[in-house]
Write a protein that holds these residues in place. Structure first.
Motif, PDB file in Angstrom:
ATOM      1  N   VAL A   1       8.985  10.672   1.818  1.00 39.24           N
ATOM      2  CA  VAL A   1       9.697  10.360   0.574  1.00 39.24           C
ATOM      3  C   VAL A   1       9.213   8.987   0.138  1.00 39.24           C
ATOM      4  CG1 VAL A   1      11.908  10.075  -0.594  1.00 39.24           C
ATOM      5  CG2 VAL A   1      11.716  11.679   1.311  1.00 39.24           C
ATOM      6  N   GLY A   2       8.121   8.969  -0.593  1.00 41.26           N
ATOM      7  CA  GLY A   2       7.582   7.685  -0.992  1.00 41.26           C
ATOM      8  C   GLY A   2       6.214   7.789  -1.628  1.00 41.26           C
ATOM      9  N   ALA A   3       5.666   6.633  -1.954  1.00 40.92           N
ATOM     10  CA  ALA A   3       4.423   6.555  -2.716  1.00 40.92           C
ATOM     11  C   ALA A   3       3.317   5.920  -1.885  1.00 40.92           C
ATOM     12  CB  ALA A   3       4.652   5.755  -3.993  1.00 40.92           C
TER      13      ALA A   3
ATOM     14  N   ARG B   1       6.448  -1.164   2.093  1.00 37.39           N
ATOM     15  CA  ARG B   1       7.767  -1.569   1.591  1.00 37.39           C
ATOM     16  C   ARG B   1       8.757  -0.480   1.979  1.00 37.39           C
ATOM     17  NH1 ARG B   1      12.576  -2.664  -0.003  1.00 37.39           N
ATOM     18  NH2 ARG B   1      12.955  -3.858  -1.924  1.00 37.39           N
ATOM     19  N   TYR B   2       9.705  -0.820   2.856  1.00 33.59           N
ATOM     20  CA  TYR B   2      10.726   0.132   3.287  1.00 33.59           C
ATOM     21  C   TYR B   2      11.965  -0.045   2.404  1.00 33.59           C
ATOM     22  CZ  TYR B   2       7.830   0.824   7.409  1.00 33.59           C
ATOM     23  OH  TYR B   2       6.777   1.128   8.253  1.00 33.59           O
ATOM     24  N   VAL B   3      12.270   0.980   1.620  1.00 34.62           N
ATOM     25  CA  VAL B   3      13.426   0.946   0.725  1.00 34.62           C
ATOM     26  C   VAL B   3      14.611   1.583   1.449  1.00 34.62           C
ATOM     27  CG1 VAL B   3      14.330   1.684  -1.507  1.00 34.62           C
ATOM     28  CG2 VAL B   3      11.892   1.151  -1.264  1.00 34.62           C
ATOM     29  N   ASN B   4      15.734   0.870   1.524  1.00 32.98           N
ATOM     30  CA  ASN B   4      16.868   1.403   2.289  1.00 32.98           C
ATOM     31  C   ASN B   4      18.157   1.383   1.477  1.00 32.98           C
ATOM     32  OD1 ASN B   4      17.999  -1.228   2.531  1.00 32.98           O
ATOM     33  ND2 ASN B   4      16.649  -1.635   4.279  1.00 32.98           N
TER      34      ASN B   4
ATOM     35  N   ASP C   1       0.826  -1.213   0.000  1.00 30.68           N
ATOM     36  CA  ASP C   1       0.000   0.000   0.000  1.00 30.68           C
ATOM     37  C   ASP C   1       0.858   1.261   0.000  1.00 30.68           C
ATOM     38  OD1 ASP C   1      -2.425  -1.516   0.316  1.00 30.68           O
ATOM     39  OD2 ASP C   1      -1.924  -1.748   2.445  1.00 30.68           O
ATOM     40  N   ILE C   2       2.056   1.163   0.572  1.00 39.34           N
ATOM     41  CA  ILE C   2       2.934   2.308   0.760  1.00 39.34           C
ATOM     42  C   ILE C   2       4.364   1.861   0.493  1.00 39.34           C
ATOM     43  CG2 ILE C   2       3.774   4.039   2.423  1.00 39.34           C
ATOM     44  CD1 ILE C   2       1.148   3.571   4.006  1.00 39.34           C
ATOM     45  N   VAL C   3       5.144   2.711  -0.163  1.00 37.11           N
ATOM     46  CA  VAL C   3       6.569   2.453  -0.379  1.00 37.11           C
ATOM     47  C   VAL C   3       7.324   3.707   0.042  1.00 37.11           C
ATOM     48  CG1 VAL C   3       8.355   1.919  -2.070  1.00 37.11           C
ATOM     49  CG2 VAL C   3       6.078   0.925  -2.335  1.00 37.11           C
ATOM     50  N   VAL C   4       8.157   3.605   1.084  1.00 37.00           N
ATOM     51  CA  VAL C   4       8.851   4.789   1.598  1.00 37.00           C
ATOM     52  C   VAL C   4      10.335   4.512   1.808  1.00 37.00           C
ATOM     53  CG1 VAL C   4       6.806   5.753   2.723  1.00 37.00           C
ATOM     54  CG2 VAL C   4       8.333   4.241   4.014  1.00 37.00           C
TER      55      VAL C   4
END
Length: 205
Positions: A141-143, A173-176, A127-130
């Motif tokens: 900072v994300g969608a 989804r946590y992008v690191n 649902d969320i990607v940050v």
């Protein structure tokens, strides 16, 4: 996922509705190497979205309209003053896009490359990607997928407008930095005008 399809499904939201109390003047109109902060955000986000909105504080609306041809909106009146969550909700009510990519106006070192990298991790199973680079979750900072608009409105109606509450409610989804690396300052929020030497505030102009 095909990039053109992704672009056609996404709107951009630059959040510029804060009062910038710690900064001392409107952050959106501070400059980094002669370019307004909000313009840096537009440059980074525009190539990845089909439509773009700048969510302004009401007192800055006329100024934005003088400085840019982008769409300028203010928060929905019933939720005005409830921070970024109100801004995201307002943009979702304006657009039919499936996703809204959110960016604050106080990250002058953000780049087009950074946003494209973030967009590449968008997945409809979330649902969320940050961003969570360097151990710091960056909910702005994300969608955000429009399927969560009802959850956002419920939180706003309850006056519970903390972004992290929304993250706890939905699939994220946590992008690191193990996904892709950027210089740490790319994700740095400017709270004080003295933090970097190439920043100029309106008071100094």
């Amino acid at each position: 996922m095909d990039e053109v399809i992704m672009v056609n499904r996404m709107a951009g939201a630059i959040l510029a509705g804060g009062e910038s109390r710690r900064f001392g003047s409107p952050k959106a109109f501070a400059k980094q190497n002669g370019v307004y902060f909000f313009q840096r955000a537009v440059e980074a986000l525009r190539p990845s979205v089909e439509e773009l909105y700048i969510v302004s504080h009401p007192t800055l609306l006329a100024r934005f309209q003088q400085e840019t041809n982008e769409k300028i909106i203010v928060d929905a009146e019933k939720y005005r003053g409830q921070g970024p969550l109100a801004g995201i909700y307002t943009v979702m009510k304006q657009t039919e896009a499936d996703w809204v990519f959110v960016l604050p106006c106080d990250m002058p070192y953000i780049t087009e490359r950074t946003i494209r990298q973030m967009v590449s991790y968008i997945d409809d199973s979330f649902d969320i990607v940050v961003s969570a680079h360097f151990g710091r979750v960056q909910p702005l900072v994300g969608a955000y997928h429009r399927r969560i608009i009802d959850d956002i409105e419920q939180l706003l109606m309850a006056g519970n407008n903390r972004m992290f509450v929304l993250l706890e409610k939905r699939s994220v989804r946590y992008v690191n930095d193990t996904d892709f690396y950027e210089e740490p300052r790319v994700f740095y929020n400017m709270n004080y005008a003295t933090e970097y030497g190439d920043i100029v505030t309106e008071k100094e102009l």
